[in-house]
Design an enzyme around this catalytic site. Structure first.
Site, PDB file in Angstrom:
ATOM      1  N   TYR A  50     -27.658  27.118   5.955  1.00  0.00           N
ATOM      2  CA  TYR A  50     -27.920  27.635   7.546  1.00  0.00           C
ATOM      3  C   TYR A  50     -26.676  28.542   7.755  1.00  0.00           C
ATOM      4  O   TYR A  50     -26.161  28.622   8.625  1.00  0.00           O
ATOM      5  CB  TYR A  50     -27.879  27.097   8.995  1.00  0.00           C
ATOM      6  CG  TYR A  50     -27.947  26.871  10.225  1.00  0.00           C
ATOM      7  CD1 TYR A  50     -29.510  28.254  10.504  1.00  0.00           C
ATOM      8  CD2 TYR A  50     -28.846  26.467  11.039  1.00  0.00           C
ATOM      9  CE1 TYR A  50     -29.637  28.872  11.119  1.00  0.00           C
ATOM     10  CE2 TYR A  50     -29.344  26.646  12.363  1.00  0.00           C
ATOM     11  CZ  TYR A  50     -29.984  28.271  12.318  1.00  0.00           C
ATOM     12  OH  TYR A  50     -30.854  28.288  13.513  1.00  0.00           O
ATOM     13  N   LYS A 107     -31.390  28.985   4.745  1.00  0.00           N
ATOM     14  CA  LYS A 107     -31.878  29.176   6.234  1.00  0.00           C
ATOM     15  C   LYS A 107     -31.060  30.894   7.003  1.00  0.00           C
ATOM     16  O   LYS A 107     -29.493  30.508   6.924  1.00  0.00           O
ATOM     17  CB  LYS A 107     -31.849  28.154   7.424  1.00  0.00           C
ATOM     18  CG  LYS A 107     -32.248  29.031   8.478  1.00  0.00           C
ATOM     19  CD  LYS A 107     -33.204  28.076   9.993  1.00  0.00           C
ATOM     20  CE  LYS A 107     -33.834  29.299  10.701  1.00  0.00           C
ATOM     21  NZ  LYS A 107     -33.468  28.005  11.884  1.00  0.00           N
TER      22      LYS A 107
END
Length: 313
Positions: A156, A184
């Site tokens: 992330y 992400k």
């Protein structure tokens, strides 16, 4: 580090076969954590489970629990596990990703071990926040986590929250780890996004809602989105149109969704989203201090944009 794009589209063929244990393509919801209107803003588990069940029934790929939209930073470690277990009680485990962040290595590893006792799709992990480690430090951090994790790891990259950016070369190196399978992408670097997609070593999921259309068109795998709480059917149709080359139809849907996406982030997330969900009777618009509820102006703008979406069948 060069930001130019090289032709390495066949590199994924060298990836160990066990690395693709789970396919993370699709539309994932960055799930909010409902709170009750009380002095301590306790977690509203009934509203949480009702919302989780509703979203899964509407066809989303899965849910990301205790991410930034879920106000994980305002939850204790015990509360985070309680939220996870409440969702797992109503949602199949292979449709649940758990957020994991921190800057104390031993505590993060302890929480990883606790999370790994559940059967999950994976864990979504940020770089250590505030301490701003070097790229070598980021590599060490994620390799330790990936080696120890019982479930697949999703990177992330969100530098405006953590204070440190994961450089392209760092992500590429981590993508070779057999237990690191997706990212992400909130890094804001289009060159890096395209290179990761070309490499094919890691699935790229849009993390900024307004970048979903471009990421999918470039060959990304999907998105982890706060806006997926609202008319997820349109996001699913958007992705389906892109996958079949119907770009005009996908573009039309995206531009209908864009005003909602923009309004959702006019104030700190997830305040506007909780206001929207409260207006629909899904939950109360409560946040934990110092987070504040959305202003009347933002709420009105968001509800107007949502009303326009209701016209789309």
């Amino acid at each position: 580090m060069s930001s130019s794009i090289s032709n390495s589209s066949n590199r994924h063929l060298e990836r160990p076969p066990q690395a693709r244990r789970t396919d993370f393509s699709g539309i994932w919801v960055a799930l909010v954590t409902p709170f009750c209107a009380s002095t301590v803003a306790e977690v509203d588990f009934l509203a949480l489970q009702a919302l989780a069940s509703k979203l899964i029934s509407e066809g989303v790929t899965g849910l990301v629990v205790c991410g930034s939209t879920g106000e994980a930073a305002a939850l204790s470690a015990e509360e985070q596990l309680q939220v996870l277990d409440a969702v797992l009680a109503v949602v199949p485990a292979n449709q649940v990703i758990m957020g994991l962040s921190g800057n104390h290595m031993q505590q993060v590893m302890h929480r990883l071990a606790q999370t790994g006792q559940r059967q999950l799709a994976g864990v979504l992990v940020t770089p250590p926040y505030y301490i701003r480690p070097s790229q070598a430090g980021i590599l060490h951090y994620f390799n330790e986590i990936a080696d120890a994790s019982a479930v697949p790891v999703l990177l992330y990259n969100i530098p405006y929250r953590t204070g440190v950016n994961m450089e392209l070369a760092t992500i590429q190196q981590l993508a070779k780890h057999p237990n690191i399978v997706a990212i992400k992408d909130c890094g804001g670097n289009l060159q890096a996004t395209m290179q990761l997609i070309i490499d094919g070593d890691i699935q790229v999921l849009a993390g900024e809602d307004h970048q979903l259309f471009s990421t999918l068109c470039l060959g990304g795998a999907g998105g982890i989105l706060a806006s997926a709480h609202i008319r997820p059917d349109l996001l699913l149709r958007l992705q389906a149109h892109i996958s079949t080359g119907q770009l005009e139809q996908a573009r039309t849907i995206f531009y209908h969704l864009l005003p909602v996406m923009q309004a959702l982030f006019e104030e700190p997330n997830p305040a506007p989203l909780k206001a929207a969900l409260a207006a629909s009777g899904t939950m109360q618009a409560c946040l934990r201090a110092p987070m504040q509820t959305a202003t009347a102006e933002t709420t009105e703008k968001l509800l107007h944009a949502m009303a326009q979406l209701e016209l789309i069948k």
